[in-house]
Design an enzyme around this catalytic site. Structure first.
Site, PDB file in Angstrom:
ATOM      1  N   GLU A   1     -10.279  -8.450   4.557  1.00  0.00           N
ATOM      2  CA  GLU A   1      -9.603  -8.439   5.860  1.00  0.00           C
ATOM      3  C   GLU A   1     -10.375  -9.045   7.031  1.00  0.00           C
ATOM      4  OE1 GLU A   1      -9.029  -4.170   5.143  1.00  0.00           O
ATOM      5  OE2 GLU A   1      -7.101  -4.454   6.137  1.00  0.00           O
TER       6      GLU A   1
ATOM      7  N   ARG B   1      -7.510   2.838  13.177  1.00  0.00           N
ATOM      8  CA  ARG B   1      -8.360   1.660  12.949  1.00  0.00           C
ATOM      9  C   ARG B   1      -8.303   0.733  14.159  1.00  0.00           C
ATOM     10  NH1 ARG B   1     -11.384  -1.087   9.145  1.00  0.00           N
ATOM     11  NH2 ARG B   1     -11.085   0.603   7.676  1.00  0.00           N
TER      12      ARG B   1
ATOM     13  N   GLU C   1       0.862  -1.194   0.000  1.00  0.00           N
ATOM     14  CA  GLU C   1       0.000   0.000   0.000  1.00  0.00           C
ATOM     15  C   GLU C   1       0.895   1.240   0.000  1.00  0.00           C
ATOM     16  OE1 GLU C   1      -3.208   0.129   2.887  1.00  0.00           O
ATOM     17  OE2 GLU C   1      -3.459   2.275   2.626  1.00  0.00           O
TER      18      GLU C   1
HETATM   19  N1  MTE Z   1      -5.762 -11.786  -1.120  1.00  0.00           N
HETATM   20  C1  MTE Z   1      -4.697 -12.136  -1.857  1.00  0.00           C
HETATM   21  N2  MTE Z   1      -4.746 -13.293  -2.536  1.00  0.00           N
HETATM   22  N3  MTE Z   1      -3.576 -11.369  -1.917  1.00  0.00           N
HETATM   23  C2  MTE Z   1      -3.474 -10.189  -1.211  1.00  0.00           C
HETATM   24  O1  MTE Z   1      -2.454  -9.518  -1.278  1.00  0.00           O
HETATM   25  N4  MTE Z   1      -4.589  -8.633   0.356  1.00  0.00           N
HETATM   26  C3  MTE Z   1      -5.593  -8.497   1.420  1.00  0.00           C
HETATM   27  C4  MTE Z   1      -6.952  -9.004   0.932  1.00  0.00           C
HETATM   28  N5  MTE Z   1      -6.835 -10.294   0.318  1.00  0.00           N
HETATM   29  C5  MTE Z   1      -4.581  -9.798  -0.399  1.00  0.00           C
HETATM   30  C6  MTE Z   1      -5.734 -10.635  -0.407  1.00  0.00           C
HETATM   31  C7  MTE Z   1      -5.755  -7.135   1.904  1.00  0.00           C
HETATM   32  S1  MTE Z   1      -4.703  -6.550   3.063  1.00  0.00           S
HETATM   33  C8  MTE Z   1      -6.772  -6.333   1.467  1.00  0.00           C
HETATM   34  S2  MTE Z   1      -7.008  -4.785   2.092  1.00  0.00           S
HETATM   35  C9  MTE Z   1      -7.697  -6.779   0.424  1.00  0.00           C
HETATM   36  O2  MTE Z   1      -7.420  -8.099  -0.034  1.00  0.00           O
HETATM   37  C10 MTE Z   1      -7.579  -5.790  -0.752  1.00  0.00           C
HETATM   38  O3  MTE Z   1      -8.372  -6.144  -1.813  1.00  0.00           O
HETATM   39  P1  MTE Z   1      -9.956  -5.877  -1.865  1.00  0.00           P
HETATM   40  O4  MTE Z   1     -10.185  -4.545  -1.235  1.00  0.00           O
HETATM   41  O5  MTE Z   1     -10.243  -5.902  -3.298  1.00  0.00           O
HETATM   42  O6  MTE Z   1     -10.580  -6.970  -1.070  1.00  0.00           O
HETATM   43  N1  HPA Z   2      -7.359   0.766   5.734  1.00  0.00           N
HETATM   44  C1  HPA Z   2      -6.357   0.547   4.861  1.00  0.00           C
HETATM   45  N2  HPA Z   2      -5.618   1.490   4.372  1.00  0.00           N
HETATM   46  C2  HPA Z   2      -5.858   2.737   4.750  1.00  0.00           C
HETATM   47  C3  HPA Z   2      -6.883   3.045   5.640  1.00  0.00           C
HETATM   48  C4  HPA Z   2      -7.670   2.004   6.160  1.00  0.00           C
HETATM   49  O1  HPA Z   2      -8.594   2.197   6.962  1.00  0.00           O
HETATM   50  N3  HPA Z   2      -6.882   4.372   5.830  1.00  0.00           N
HETATM   51  C5  HPA Z   2      -5.878   4.843   5.071  1.00  0.00           C
HETATM   52  N4  HPA Z   2      -5.256   3.859   4.409  1.00  0.00           N
HETATM   53 MO1  MOS Z   3      -5.023  -4.037   3.265  1.00  0.00          MO
HETATM   54  S1  MOS Z   3      -3.859  -3.966   4.927  1.00  0.00           S
HETATM   55  O1  MOS Z   3      -5.917  -2.578   3.698  1.00  0.00           O
HETATM   56  O2  MOS Z   3      -3.932  -3.528   2.048  1.00  0.00           O
END
Ligand code: MTE
Ligand code: HPA
Ligand code: MOS
Length: 762
Positions: free
Chosen positions: A716, A308, A230
């Protein structure tokens, strides 16, 4: 909805044909980067002599802070992080200089010829020391409701303690990397492993003193990120861009696993200092908690992560009197960063630890205790957001039913009575996870949709594909609205030229934001197509209203005459000939979010995801090993866009979290060196660590408080379920040593140590 959409990348991954950055062919004249990383945690640079390295045959250029044309600053939330430190080294593994050479071997050899002289400064590694010295990025934050002091003095029972959680390495399969390629007229193309094309563009443009439109950021797909890209990708992308800018040649930055594990930030360690008041039934009256995090050398996302954590300090429980204070502390470790759950797992572990303490004190059933305190619809959180459509206590009832809880409890007790060297335990953890970026302005996304003349579609959104299959879900939205067969929709990689100003794909909001942006783009095109379809149907003798026209399976028809179809591709050709736009841009921002950081009040979340899990674990008292026997999960998905993908996310999050709780450990020596910087010393779960049995029930709530097509975010929240393994191990140990203190993670060593307390107190 058609529920049988395939996983777009599945076929590609299975056949090894999906493209990652490292799959790109070497370019002519490409330079390879290697870094001089700091060997000390805290020091002043006295001299950095690059002359010998610069003269080494095959070296194009050695780059230091002095070469930066713009501002030597990659910080965003707080501008406290230089690309290369000019004076003060802040952590082990911090890049100090970059060698660009014809190949990696030459670059590596030249790094050894850089001479660094420094004067060591006292480092800080621990939360306590940083906190005592006032090393916070920003002053303390506070969220408060009711009167904690009064409620605590009036409480029948009080418990207090200090509870800690350790770090965790992301261990994405693809390490940090970026390729920078010079373009025409000063443009620089970046093929970057990042969750945030916008952030990379913004930071590179500032550092190179170039307008943003000179920097093009493209992400083919990520070999996993889990939050580690990120912000984590930005520094390496900026390195590549700087190298390319200075040499006018393509530059590849690619970290080896050890370099990545040593230099990049990880999950924030947290410390919770708490005091809880409750009555004889176990009803919690008051919680006073301080949450402190170890943020590492620079602020990075620490402030948002702390926030958070504070929003999840009470997890699934309504507590009338609460005070949550939070301080993110600066230390001399690599800047810790986003990691799945973003502070929530740390805070939830602490409150669940408290729940277990209460259950033990009052000899209450842990499930009943949680049920008693769980949020009901209409309850207000400490920060003032009303909890709508709480699925508690129904979720607990489902969990008890699925696991046959009362019988299971008895079985475990019987097993423990009969077995001397092996013990079992149960762990239960619910979750209420807030969905939205807590940084309100980030809750926006865009989509660019083209329908080509043959009826196939090309979709680009703000989202980055990292394995979570946001691509499949966005394609599903397009397919549902325009009836385009799935195989005719191509979801393109993220690219800042096609879709600019993209928020990171994070906070589990990828599908909510980008699915909605895709919906809006598809609806625009549909609104243009409807009158053409009406005209074409009329020419076939079918008179119908616009609302009666259906788009399905590559055809278009009136709901009254479903047998009289026109082909979607014929409609598209006709629309083109009629000079109707076949491209559209969709923009979505999440409605009605607000949060006042000063007051600690507002409604920062669009909705909550609810669920609960139960794990049954067996430990071996002689070796300290454990096995996860059974896991039951009841998880509320809303109207899932893809149950298979959601199941994969739940299982993956569970085992990733179980790894954090049981086997992933990064010891540090006195100088601050991480002692686990490769897979031989850092143990992530393997297939043999999986639960023998995992049963997941997804409940579709038909919720109003959900997102695209009634679905809920999935990425998450299920990470929380892995905590059940730690609590199950603790309970197994407590069946032998009721006052045992188990460390986190519950490694075999930690389990044996906890069991030893019996001897100490005998
Ligand atoms: N799933 C896979 N296969 N690989 C990833 O890197 N990242 C996780 C989750 N699932 C991840 C994953 C995290 S930290 C987040 S915030 C969400 O996927 C981000 O994607 P989304 O918002 O589309 O669910
Ligand atoms: N989640 C993940 N990434 C972020 C957030 C959050 O709530 N706020 C800013 N970056
Ligand atoms: Mo997930 S830790 O919000 O990339």
């Amino acid at each position: 909805m058609n529920k049988s959409y395939p996983h777009i990348s599945g076929k590609l991954h299975l056949t090894g044909s999906s493209h990652f950055i490292a799959d790109e062919i070497p370019l002519p004249e490409m330079l390879y980067a290697k870094f001089l990383f700091s060997p000390v945690a805290h020091a002043n640079i006295i001299e950095l002599d690059i002359s010998e390295a610069n003269a080494f045959p095959g070296v194009e250029k050695v780059i230091t802070a002095a070469d930066i044309p713009g501002i030597n600053q990659i910080g965003l939330v707080i501008q406290d992080e230089p690309l290369f430190p000019e004076k003060e080294i802040m952590y082990i593994g911090q890049p100090l200089a970059m060698v660009l050479a014809q190949d990696e071997k030459i670059a590596e050899a030249a790094v050894k010829l850089i001479h660094l002289k420094y004067e060591e400064l006292p480092p800080i590694f621990e939360i306590e020391e940083a906190d005592e010295k006032g090393e916070w990025y920003v002053p303390e934050r506070k969220i408060e409701s009711g009167d904690v002091q009064k409620a605590l003095t009036e409480s029948e029972f009080i418990l207090q303690g200090i509870t800690e959680t350790p770090t965790q390495e992301h261990f994405y399969l693809e390490t940090q990397r970026c390729r920078a390629i010079p373009g025409e007229d000063g443009q620089i193309f970046l093929h970057t492993a990042t969750q945030s094309t916008m952030e990379v563009q913004e930071v590179v443009s500032r550092l190179l003193n170039l307008p943003a439109n000179h920097i093009i950021v493209e992400v083919p797909r990520l070999g996993g990120a889990f939050g580690g890209k990120e912000r984590g990708g930005t520094i390496w992308a900026t390195m590549a861009a700087l190298g390319c800018f200075l040499t006018h040649k393509p530059v590849q930055v690619l970290l080896e696993r050890e370099e990545d594990m040593r230099s990049t930030g990880k999950r924030h360690p947290f410390q919770g200092r708490w005091k809880v008041g409750f009555d004889a039934r176990g009803k919690i009256e008051a919680l006073d908690i301080e949450l402190l995090s170890n943020g590492g050398a620079y602020a990075d996302l620490s402030i948002a992560i702390l926030e958070r954590a504070m929003f999840h300090a009470e997890n699934a429980y309504f507590i009338p009197n609460v005070r949550i204070r939070g301080r993110a502390c600066r230390t001399n470790l690599p800047p810790n960063t986003a990691f799945r759950g973003f502070g929530a797992p740390q805070a939830i572990y602490i409150i669940e630890y408290i729940m277990e303490q209460i259950a033990q004190k009052l000899q209450l059933d842990p499930l009943k205790l949680r049920e008693l305190n769980a949020y009901r619809s209409g309850d207000i959180t400490p920060y003032g957001q009303k909890v709508m459509e709480s699925n508690f206590p129904a979720i607990f009832e489902r969990l008890a039913k699925n696991s046959n809880y009362l019988q299971l409890k008895e079985e475990v007790e019987q097993y423990n009575a009969l077995h001397k060297d092996r013990k079992q335990g149960l762990g239960i953890v619910p979750v209420k996870f807030g969905i939205s970026f807590t940084t309100t302005h980030m809750n926006q996304a865009s989509a660019l949709l083209w329908i080509y003349i043959d009826g196939t579609a090309s979709l680009t959104t703000s989202a980055v594909e990292m394995g979570q299959e946001v691509s499949t879900k966005c394609a599903t939205v397009i397919s549902e609205i325009l009836g385009i067969p799935f195989e005719h929709i191509r979801v393109e990689c993220s690219n800042s030229q096609r879709v600019g100003n993209s928020s990171p794909t994070a906070a589990s909001t990828g599908t909510d934001l980008n699915g909605n942006a895709s919906r809006i783009a598809a609806e625009k095109i549909k609104s243009h197509l409807l009158p053409i379809a009406q005209e074409m149907l009329k020419n076939q003798g079918i008179a119908c209203e616009l609302e009666e026209i259906c788009f399905k399976d590559g055809t278009v028809y009136s709901s009254d005459y479903p047998e009289k179809k026109i082909e979607f591709k014929d409609l598209i050709r006709q629309a083109y000939l009629s000079r109707i736009p076949l491209g559209a841009y969709g923009y979505y921002s999440t409605p009605s979010l607000s949060f006042d950081r000063e007051k600690g009040k507002g409604s920062p979340f669009h909705y909550f995801v609810f669920g609960a899990a139960l794990a049954q674990v067996q430990i071996d008292l002689l070796t300290g090993e454990h096995q996860i026997l059974k896991v039951y999960i009841v998880h509320e998905t809303g109207n899932s866009l893809n149950e298979d993908i959601d199941r994969g996310q739940i299982e993956g999050a569970f085992i990733q979290s179980a790894g954090w709780c049981t086997c992933e450990e990064i010891p540090r020596n006195g100088k601050g060196h991480y002692r686990a910087i490769n897979p031989s010393t850092y143990k992530i779960p393997t297939v043999r660590d999986l639960p023998l049995n995992i049963q997941i029930e997804m409940i579709s709530s038909g919720s109003q408080y959900a997102s695209i097509f009634g679905s809920k975010a999935i990425g998450e929240p299920p990470f929380i379920y892995g905590l059940t393994v730690w609590f199950a191990i603790q309970n197994a140990i407590k069946s032998v040593v009721p006052q045992a203190l188990l460390k986190f993670p519950a490694t075999p060593e930690a389990i044996l140590l906890a069991l030893q307390r019996e001897k100490e107190f005998d």
